[in-house]
Design a protein around this motif. Structure first.
Motif: not given
Length: 354
Positions: A3-6, A38-42, A132-134, A137-143
């Protein structure tokens, strides 16, 4: 943490995250992680989700691994190389860059720029960035999505990354070094003599400023305001180097000594460097087509001591940062980098590892 990404000052497609690292005698310490993934898949359709659920019920499978690269800058530097980020994104690799403590985005008022007395202190910066990068990435995919991280680093950052990889086996997929600073220009004899003279000063007055020439030659070779192609923030990347402090150079020389004794990095290593060096105090035109900072022959010799699998690629007319060279040189560098990455980073059998 996500949530702190800007939005980062690099603009659309770039975000940054402040990593809190505690305090020292100059106040709070932070590092900054920059993201260009890269943008996550739709999202799948309802029918697609149903088919996926049925498939997992019949034959459960692990989530597809994600490849990521974490880039670390050099001395008196910060991350601004959007072309590099676009290159990795084009290969489907999540790209992140780290401004270390007291550099670039992470430098706070009252702090001594770039100052540190032990390169191992950067372990905290790297560990925080990798965590943080892990999570990002996981925030848009499976945990439980596996994240495979490779390190890429330039100059002093290359020394930091190499020492970290040696101390932390099994944590990265590959190590990519862009003109790493692995030895003092001259020889190990010069380094040993210098370290001996500096030791008392570094111990008693670690922030003492050494009287060395303030050169602008390399800045001139890369800046659009000189003879280069790049727009550099004068506050984050000034024309001359930051002051050299006794404690900092002592830490670097200690790192060089470790490299000279040999490291044991058990992942594929790629070393990118110019074909030639120009060693001079005053500006010469050859500095537009050579490494004007380091001795590339000595760099390569030390690079072969990093581990058992080192690939060396040298490029005619390349600058100290080979990826800031002229466009024809950069095209050759990116071509070799892609070829190597497809062999050692993106190979299916490597990506399928659990």
């Amino acid at each position: 943490m996500d949530a702190q990404w800007r939005t980062d000052f690099l603009g659309t497609g770039y975000q940054c995250l402040t990593l809190e690292l505690g305090e020292d005698d100059e106040g709070p310490i932070v590092a900054t992680l920059v993201s260009h993934a890269p943008k996550p898949p739709p999202p799948p359709t309802v029918a697609g989700r149903a088919r996926g659920l049925l498939h997992r019920l019949r034959a459960p499978v692990a989530p597809e691994p994600v490849q990521a690269v974490l880039y670390i800058h050099g001395w008196t530097d910060y991350f601004f190389q959007t072309e590099l980020a676009d290159f990795w994104a084009g290969l489907g690799v999540a790209f992140y860059a780290l401004d270390l403590r007291k550099y670039g985005r992470s430098l706070r008022p009252g702090q001594t720029a770039g100052y540190i007395t032990d390169l191992q202190e950067y372990d905290a910066d790297i560990e925080a960035a990798m965590a943080a990068l892990t999570d990002h990435i996981r925030s848009t995919r499976e945990a439980d999505t596996p994240v495979r991280i490779s390190l890429m680093a330039h100059s002093t950052g290359g020394l930091v990354a190499s020492l970290w990889a040696h101390r932390h086996p099994g944590r990265i997929e590959a190590l990519i070094l862009n003109s790493p600073w692995l030895e003092l220009r001259g020889s190990w004899i010069v380094r040993t003599a210098t370290a001996g003279l500096l030791e008392p000063l570094a111990r008693l007055r670690p922030k003492a400023r050494l009287k060395v020439p303030e050169l602008t030659n390399y800045w001139r070779s890369i800046s659009r305001q000189g003879d280069g192609e790049w727009d550099l923030d004068p506050q984050l990347r000034p024309p001359s180097s930051w002051p050299i402090r006794a404690g900092w150079i002592s830490a670097v020389l200690n790192g060089h000594a470790q490299v000279a004794r040999g490291l044991d990095i058990r992942v594929p290593i790629l070393l990118l460097a110019s074909a030639t060096s120009t060693v001079a105090v005053s500006w010469t035109e050859t500095m537009k087509t050579s490494d004007s900072v380091l001795d590339v022959n000595l760099m390569v010799q030390r690079g072969l001591l990093l581990g058992p699998q080192v690939t060396v690629c040298r490029f005619d007319n390349a600058l100290h940062d080979v990826l800031l060279s002229s466009l024809p040189v950069r095209r050759r560098v990116y071509g070799k980098l892609e070829q190597w990455a497809r062999a050692f980073v993106l190979k299916p059998e490597r990506s399928a590892r659990s």
